[in-house]
Design an enzyme around this catalytic site. Structure first.
Site, PDB file in Angstrom:
ATOM      1  N   LYS A   1      -0.461   4.792   4.690  1.00  0.00           N
ATOM      2  CA  LYS A   1      -1.327   3.834   5.383  1.00  0.00           C
ATOM      3  C   LYS A   1      -0.784   3.573   6.787  1.00  0.00           C
ATOM      4  CE  LYS A   1      -3.842  -0.511   4.776  1.00  0.00           C
ATOM      5  NZ  LYS A   1      -5.116   0.152   5.110  1.00  0.00           N
TER       6      LYS A   1
ATOM      7  N   HIS B   1       0.839  -1.201   0.000  1.00  0.00           N
ATOM      8  CA  HIS B   1       0.000   0.000   0.000  1.00  0.00           C
ATOM      9  C   HIS B   1       0.875   1.253   0.000  1.00  0.00           C
ATOM     10  CE1 HIS B   1      -3.319  -2.703   1.207  1.00  0.00           C
ATOM     11  NE2 HIS B   1      -4.101  -1.747   0.740  1.00  0.00           N
TER      12      HIS B   1
END
Length: 263
Positions: free
Chosen positions: A155, A151
């Site tokens: 995040k 990600h």
């Protein structure tokens, strides 16, 4: 004329909020009826759809015929669940990282309102999860399962909610609880891999919307099942599909699989 679904949108200025707003504007059966942002946001007082952005979360309680679509953070989501329950407004929750207290609150609210709760609202991920469960059910524990996820660098939780959901799917296929076989951290002298464990690996960098690969390692062969999201709009699209589903349901806690099954 068909009555439009009233969308209530916390965090309207965030990435997901902006994408949901865009898709709602392109639809004929939905409208933004309420939107909120933090008091310091320049969006407060601005018009979105048919509403003015508010800093007061109580504005989200649009009632039956509407849906709160929540991609905020656990503490805010807990407050929005209370608002949804008191105003009998259905919810779609895509917030990840909910703690035990917030999940207890969510389950209690689902006794009086319909709630779709899923770690990932991508329809593609939902299908991949079903496939992972089927494959895990057919392969024995001689096959090792590893889940790798990547990600963007902003995040804050790891492994991702989607990775954990895929882990739960694999565990269901094997008829075990994920907590009993989960291996999320390897560093130093860890010893041999335990038979039956489900391992997790995490990468963070750049602006990756989300990539997940479940690998089944056998002897002299392996199976890889991968989903790559190239834009977060896939999550917004799935959330609106879930919103269309949840408005017609009785109280209860629903998953993205229920949304898929509804067609």
């Amino acid at each position: 004329m068909t009555t439009q679904i009233k969308i209530a949108l916390p965090g309207a200025g965030g990435r997901m909020g902006r994408m949901i707003t865009q898709l709602v504007a392109e639809s004929d059966d939905m409208m933004i009826a309420a939107a909120t942002e933090t008091a310091a946001s320049p969006l407060v007082g601005q018009k979105i759809g048919s509403c003015t952005v508010s800093s007061q979360s109580d504005a989200l309680g649009v009632g039956p015929g509407g849906v709160i679509i929540d991609f905020s953070h656990p503490l805010a989501t807990a407050r929005h669940i209370q608002i949804a329950q008191s105003s009998t407004t259905p919810m779609v929750i895509g917030t990840t990282g909910l703690g035990a207290n917030q999940e207890t609150l969510l389950k209690a609210a689902a006794a009086s309102i319909p709630i779709v709760y899923c770690a990932n609202t991508s329809i593609g991920v939902a299908v991949v999860s079903q496939i992972v469960e089927q494959v895990a059910a057919q392969l024995g524990t001689d096959w090792d399962i590893e889940i790798a996820e990547t990600h963007h660098n902003q995040k804050i939780d790891a492994p991702s909610g989607t990775a954990l959901a895929l882990g739960h799917a694999a565990a269901r296929g094997r008829k075990v609880q994920l907590d009993a076989v989960r291996d999320s951290g390897r560093d130093g002298e860890t010893g041999q891999r335990k038979k039956g464990d489900i391992g997790f690996a995490v990468m963070r960098g750049g602006d990756i919307a989300g990539e997940h690969t479940v690998t089944f390692f056998g002897q002299q062969e392996r199976i890889e099942i991968t989903h790559r999201a190239t834009s977060r709009i896939v999550f917004a699209r799935g959330a609106l599909r879930a919103a269309r589903f949840v408005t017609g349901q009785p109280p209860g806690l629903y998953s993205i699989d229920d949304v898929l099954a509804h067609g």
